[in-house]
Enzyme design. Structure first.
Site, short mmCIF file in Angstrom:
data_model
loop_
_atom_site.label_atom_id
_atom_site.label_comp_id
_atom_site.label_asym_id
_atom_site.label_seq_id
_atom_site.Cartn_x
_atom_site.Cartn_y
_atom_site.Cartn_z
N GLU A 87 0.84 -1.20 0.00
CA GLU A 87 0.00 0.00 0.00
C GLU A 87 0.87 1.25 0.00
O GLU A 87 0.60 2.22 -0.71
CB GLU A 87 -0.92 0.01 1.22
CG GLU A 87 -1.82 1.22 1.31
CD GLU A 87 -2.08 1.67 2.73
OE1 GLU A 87 -2.51 2.82 2.91
OE2 GLU A 87 -1.85 0.88 3.66
N ASP A 89 0.60 3.76 -3.18
CA ASP A 89 0.19 5.16 -3.04
C ASP A 89 1.00 6.05 -3.97
O ASP A 89 0.47 6.95 -4.63
CB ASP A 89 0.38 5.60 -1.58
CG ASP A 89 0.09 7.07 -1.37
OD1 ASP A 89 -1.08 7.47 -1.47
OD2 ASP A 89 1.05 7.83 -1.11
N GLU A 126 -4.80 0.34 -3.54
CA GLU A 126 -3.46 0.89 -3.67
C GLU A 126 -2.40 -0.20 -3.62
O GLU A 126 -1.42 -0.18 -4.38
CB GLU A 126 -3.19 1.92 -2.57
CG GLU A 126 -3.92 3.24 -2.77
CD GLU A 126 -3.59 4.26 -1.72
OE1 GLU A 126 -3.43 5.43 -2.07
OE2 GLU A 126 -3.48 3.89 -0.53
#
Length: 230
Positions: free
Chosen positions: A44, A48, A120
């Site tokens: 994640e 991002d 993400e």
């Protein structure tokens, strides 16, 4: 019938272990005494950055005459948990999330932030799996209507700043936002917020986050003050 990630994204997968991690919530690794590196948190973190780069590239090409300030505001809305959660639901990703038993029982599968985190993480997994071009193209296509909607209704999404500029132009005072109450379950709270200016309540609104509720408050206040025309 549940679709696979390859069917959802229409991108082939090489390293399946990456994608298992991307779908695994921390509650699962914790409950089963599995190393925390096996859940989605690291992917994640990387995803991002992948998302922001992909969206930035899309915006810089789509709006060649927009300045960096406006592009930054549009990007912040597109990469928000609220938008990513909608995308996750749209592509039927939610059912693939691997949760711990307690998290499942408490309804966290429908948590906005978890859906956004998994999305993400999957972006990071595809990038590391050597599918940068493919995942950038997927994002360009899936996010196009969301970007168009934000651009077409920019005043609505930018109403906090519009209201602040208005009040400062009048009296140099800032509008004041107050959280009145938090409703609903912990995994899906609803926030009720009011905005005041010169000791006058301009508007009250609810949202899935304080930021969302404040934005809605500001929009209603701007409409009431005649700063924005509906």
């Amino acid at each position: 019938m549940q679709r696979t990630l390859e069917e959802i994204f229409k991108i082939g997968i090489t390293d399946e272990s990456l994608f298992k991690k991307a779908l695994t919530h921390p509650s699962f690794t914790k409950e089963n005494n599995i190393n925390s590196l096996e859940n989605y948190e690291r992917l994640e973190f990387f995803g991002d950055s992948v998302l922001k780069l992909a969206v930035s590239e899309k915006l810089i090409k789509k709006y060649p005459k927009s300045n960096e300030g406006d592009l930054s505001k549009i990007r912040s809305i597109i990469v928000s948990d609220a938008t990513l959660s909608k995308v996750a639901e749209q592509i039927e990703l939610t059912d693939l999330i691997i949760l711990g038993e307690h998290a499942e029982k408490t309804g966290e599968r429908n948590c906005t932030s978890i859906k956004a985190c998994v999305f993400e993480a999957l972006l990071g997994a595809f990038y590391l799996d050597g599918k940068k071009n493919e995942i950038f193209e997927f994002l360009s296509n899936i996010l196009e209507p969301y970007i168009d909607e934000v651009k077409e209704n920019f005043a609505k999404y930018n109403s906090k700043e519009i209201l602040q500029e208005y009040t400062q132009g009048k009296t140099k005072e800032l509008p004041k936002y107050t959280l009145l109450e938090e409703l609903g379950p912990k995994h899906a709270p609803i926030f009720k917020v009011q905005v005041m200016y010169q000791d006058r309540i301009l508007a009250t609104a609810t949202g899935k986050s304080k930021k969302d509720a404040e934005q809605k408050c500001a929009y209603e206040a701007c409409v009431k003050l005649g700063v924005i025309n509906e």
